[in-house]
Scaffold this motif. Sequence first.
Motif, PDB file in Angstrom:
ATOM      1  N   ARG A 228       4.284  13.842 -12.197  1.00 11.86           N
ATOM      2  CA  ARG A 228       4.934  13.972 -13.502  1.00 11.86           C
ATOM      3  C   ARG A 228       3.931  14.140 -14.636  1.00 11.86           C
ATOM      4  NH1 ARG A 228       9.342   9.367 -14.077  1.00 11.86           N
ATOM      5  NH2 ARG A 228       7.711   8.110 -13.150  1.00 11.86           N
ATOM      6  N   GLY A 229       2.645  14.133 -14.292  1.00 15.92           N
ATOM      7  CA  GLY A 229       1.621  14.409 -15.289  1.00 15.92           C
ATOM      8  C   GLY A 229       0.975  13.186 -15.917  1.00 15.92           C
ATOM      9  N   TYR A 230       1.248  12.009 -15.403  1.00 14.38           N
ATOM     10  CA  TYR A 230       0.625  10.810 -15.949  1.00 14.38           C
ATOM     11  C   TYR A 230      -0.845  10.766 -15.537  1.00 14.38           C
ATOM     12  CZ  TYR A 230       5.148   8.859 -17.221  1.00 14.38           C
ATOM     13  OH  TYR A 230       6.367   8.650 -17.798  1.00 14.38           O
ATOM     14  N   GLY A 231      -1.674  10.183 -16.400  1.00 18.63           N
ATOM     15  CA  GLY A 231      -3.103  10.064 -16.118  1.00 18.63           C
ATOM     16  C   GLY A 231      -3.405   8.875 -15.226  1.00 18.63           C
ATOM     17  N   ARG A 232      -4.666   8.796 -14.788  1.00 16.40           N
ATOM     18  CA  ARG A 232      -5.087   7.745 -13.865  1.00 16.40           C
ATOM     19  C   ARG A 232      -4.943   6.353 -14.474  1.00 16.40           C
ATOM     20  NH1 ARG A 232      -8.747   9.463  -9.538  1.00 16.40           N
ATOM     21  NH2 ARG A 232      -9.474   7.330  -9.609  1.00 16.40           N
ATOM     22  N   ARG A 233      -5.260   6.203 -15.759  1.00 18.47           N
ATOM     23  CA  ARG A 233      -5.140   4.884 -16.396  1.00 18.47           C
ATOM     24  C   ARG A 233      -3.690   4.435 -16.455  1.00 18.47           C
ATOM     25  NH1 ARG A 233      -8.371   4.691 -21.856  1.00 18.47           N
ATOM     26  NH2 ARG A 233      -6.435   3.613 -22.295  1.00 18.47           N
ATOM     27  N   ARG A 234      -2.797   5.344 -16.775  1.00 16.26           N
ATOM     28  CA  ARG A 234      -1.368   5.003 -16.857  1.00 16.26           C
ATOM     29  C   ARG A 234      -0.827   4.655 -15.470  1.00 16.26           C
ATOM     30  NH1 ARG A 234       2.762   2.967 -16.808  1.00 16.26           N
ATOM     31  NH2 ARG A 234       4.676   3.557 -17.854  1.00 16.26           N
ATOM     32  N   VAL A 235      -1.259   5.386 -14.456  1.00 13.60           N
ATOM     33  CA  VAL A 235      -0.834   5.094 -13.085  1.00 13.60           C
ATOM     34  C   VAL A 235      -1.347   3.712 -12.674  1.00 13.60           C
ATOM     35  CG1 VAL A 235      -1.107   5.760 -10.669  1.00 13.60           C
ATOM     36  CG2 VAL A 235      -0.641   7.498 -12.400  1.00 13.60           C
TER      37      VAL A 235
ATOM     38  N   ALA B  26       0.728   1.045 -14.326  1.00 14.81           N
ATOM     39  CA  ALA B  26       2.050   0.904 -13.711  1.00 14.81           C
ATOM     40  C   ALA B  26       1.960   0.131 -12.404  1.00 14.81           C
ATOM     41  CB  ALA B  26       2.672   2.283 -13.484  1.00 14.81           C
ATOM     42  N   LEU B  27       0.918   0.387 -11.631  1.00 15.77           N
ATOM     43  CA  LEU B  27       0.745  -0.331 -10.366  1.00 15.77           C
ATOM     44  C   LEU B  27       0.402  -1.794 -10.609  1.00 15.77           C
ATOM     45  CD1 LEU B  27      -1.134   2.353  -8.248  1.00 15.77           C
ATOM     46  CD2 LEU B  27       1.291   1.759  -8.197  1.00 15.77           C
ATOM     47  N   THR B  28      -0.396  -2.060 -11.614  1.00 17.44           N
ATOM     48  CA  THR B  28      -0.713  -3.443 -11.969  1.00 17.44           C
ATOM     49  C   THR B  28       0.552  -4.177 -12.405  1.00 17.44           C
ATOM     50  OG1 THR B  28      -2.954  -2.853 -12.629  1.00 17.44           O
ATOM     51  CG2 THR B  28      -2.080  -4.915 -13.503  1.00 17.44           C
ATOM     52  N   GLN B  29       1.363  -3.512 -13.204  1.00 18.76           N
ATOM     53  CA  GLN B  29       2.612  -4.107 -13.664  1.00 18.76           C
ATOM     54  C   GLN B  29       3.558  -4.396 -12.500  1.00 18.76           C
ATOM     55  OE1 GLN B  29       4.761  -1.696 -16.439  1.00 18.76           O
ATOM     56  NE2 GLN B  29       6.182  -3.328 -16.973  1.00 18.76           N
ATOM     57  N   ALA B  30       3.501  -3.593 -11.452  1.00 23.40           N
ATOM     58  CA  ALA B  30       4.342  -3.796 -10.272  1.00 23.40           C
ATOM     59  C   ALA B  30       3.785  -4.874  -9.352  1.00 23.40           C
ATOM     60  CB  ALA B  30       4.496  -2.482  -9.506  1.00 23.40           C
TER      61      ALA B  30
ATOM     62  N   ARG C 178       0.828  -1.205   0.000  1.00 27.42           N
ATOM     63  CA  ARG C 178       0.000   0.000   0.000  1.00 27.42           C
ATOM     64  C   ARG C 178       0.866   1.260   0.000  1.00 27.42           C
ATOM     65  NH1 ARG C 178      -5.690   0.515   2.676  1.00 27.42           N
ATOM     66  NH2 ARG C 178      -5.796  -1.195   1.214  1.00 27.42           N
ATOM     67  N   ALA C 179       1.910   1.282   0.811  1.00 27.27           N
ATOM     68  CA  ALA C 179       2.809   2.441   0.852  1.00 27.27           C
ATOM     69  C   ALA C 179       3.550   2.585  -0.479  1.00 27.27           C
ATOM     70  CB  ALA C 179       3.804   2.306   1.996  1.00 27.27           C
ATOM     71  N   PHE C 180       3.960   1.454  -1.060  1.00 26.13           N
ATOM     72  CA  PHE C 180       4.626   1.499  -2.357  1.00 26.13           C
ATOM     73  C   PHE C 180       3.683   2.072  -3.413  1.00 26.13           C
ATOM     74  CE2 PHE C 180       5.361  -0.415  -6.523  1.00 26.13           C
ATOM     75  CZ  PHE C 180       6.669  -0.045  -6.759  1.00 26.13           C
ATOM     76  N   ALA C 181       2.427   1.606  -3.407  1.00 26.34           N
ATOM     77  CA  ALA C 181       1.449   2.067  -4.397  1.00 26.34           C
ATOM     78  C   ALA C 181       1.198   3.567  -4.262  1.00 26.34           C
ATOM     79  CB  ALA C 181       0.141   1.299  -4.246  1.00 26.34           C
ATOM     80  N   GLN C 182       1.076   4.051  -3.035  1.00 29.45           N
ATOM     81  CA  GLN C 182       0.841   5.482  -2.836  1.00 29.45           C
ATOM     82  C   GLN C 182       2.028   6.316  -3.293  1.00 29.45           C
ATOM     83  OE1 GLN C 182      -0.222   5.567   1.305  1.00 29.45           O
ATOM     84  NE2 GLN C 182      -2.387   5.207   0.876  1.00 29.45           N
TER      85      GLN C 182
ATOM     86  N   GLY D 105      -2.073  -5.368  -5.868  1.00 22.54           N
ATOM     87  CA  GLY D 105      -3.431  -5.882  -5.920  1.00 22.54           C
ATOM     88  C   GLY D 105      -4.459  -4.762  -5.916  1.00 22.54           C
ATOM     89  N   GLU D 106      -5.672  -5.110  -6.247  1.00 18.46           N
ATOM     90  CA  GLU D 106      -6.774  -4.139  -6.345  1.00 18.46           C
ATOM     91  C   GLU D 106      -7.002  -3.413  -5.020  1.00 18.46           C
ATOM     92  OE1 GLU D 106      -9.703  -1.974  -8.226  1.00 18.46           O
ATOM     93  OE2 GLU D 106      -8.357  -3.426  -9.139  1.00 18.46           O
ATOM     94  N   ASP D 107      -6.906  -4.134  -3.897  1.00 18.32           N
ATOM     95  CA  ASP D 107      -7.147  -3.515  -2.595  1.00 18.32           C
ATOM     96  C   ASP D 107      -6.151  -2.399  -2.279  1.00 18.32           C
ATOM     97  OD1 ASP D 107      -9.205  -5.276  -2.223  1.00 18.32           O
ATOM     98  OD2 ASP D 107      -8.059  -6.649  -0.954  1.00 18.32           O
ATOM     99  N   ASP D 108      -4.916  -2.555  -2.717  1.00 15.58           N
ATOM    100  CA  ASP D 108      -3.891  -1.533  -2.467  1.00 15.58           C
ATOM    101  C   ASP D 108      -3.822  -0.517  -3.593  1.00 15.58           C
ATOM    102  OD1 ASP D 108      -3.090  -2.695  -0.048  1.00 15.58           O
ATOM    103  OD2 ASP D 108      -1.774  -4.104  -1.090  1.00 15.58           O
ATOM    104  N   ARG D 109      -4.285  -0.897  -4.778  1.00 18.11           N
ATOM    105  CA  ARG D 109      -4.217   0.003  -5.941  1.00 18.11           C
ATOM    106  C   ARG D 109      -5.289   1.084  -5.884  1.00 18.11           C
ATOM    107  NH1 ARG D 109      -4.042  -3.767  -9.746  1.00 18.11           N
ATOM    108  NH2 ARG D 109      -6.266  -3.694 -10.164  1.00 18.11           N
ATOM    109  N   GLN D 110      -6.497   0.740  -5.454  1.00 17.83           N
ATOM    110  CA  GLN D 110      -7.607   1.690  -5.471  1.00 17.83           C
ATOM    111  C   GLN D 110      -7.344   2.942  -4.625  1.00 17.83           C
ATOM    112  OE1 GLN D 110      -9.397   2.022  -7.672  1.00 17.83           O
ATOM    113  NE2 GLN D 110     -11.065   0.599  -7.917  1.00 17.83           N
ATOM    114  N   PRO D 111      -6.907   2.822  -3.378  1.00 13.56           N
ATOM    115  CA  PRO D 111      -6.683   4.049  -2.580  1.00 13.56           C
ATOM    116  C   PRO D 111      -5.590   4.949  -3.157  1.00 13.56           C
ATOM    117  CG  PRO D 111      -6.704   2.114  -1.154  1.00 13.56           C
ATOM    118  CD  PRO D 111      -6.710   1.626  -2.554  1.00 13.56           C
ATOM    119  N   ALA D 112      -4.634   4.338  -3.829  1.00 13.21           N
ATOM    120  CA  ALA D 112      -3.533   5.135  -4.389  1.00 13.21           C
ATOM    121  C   ALA D 112      -4.022   5.919  -5.580  1.00 13.21           C
ATOM    122  CB  ALA D 112      -2.381   4.223  -4.792  1.00 13.21           C
TER     123      ALA D 112
END
Length: 83
Positions: free
Chosen positions: A59-66, A69-73, A46-50, A76-83
């Motif tokens: 840096r100007g990346y959009g929500r889909r790109r972010v 990137a988190l999915t590629q790292a 969760r801290a990594f995702a945030q 999981g969905e539970d930690d990705r959503q709050p970030a």
Amino acid sequence: RFATSRAKLAHYLGRKLRERGWAGEQAPDIDALVERLTGLGFIDDRAFAQAKAGSLLRRGYGRRRVGAALTQAGIGEDDRQPA
């Protein structure tokens, strides 16, 4: 704390074992090691995702790109959503 996710750490440890070889009779339990490090607080998805999301958004990346990137790292969905 290390700036990595559980999935990235497991991949890294597996790669290092393949590169350097393993002399043990049975394969090492990488998942158990990753879980132990997570339990000790060294790895926090969760801290990594945030941190990663904040960096990419600044840096100007959009929500889909972010999200990609988190999915590629391996986040999981539970930690990705709050970030």
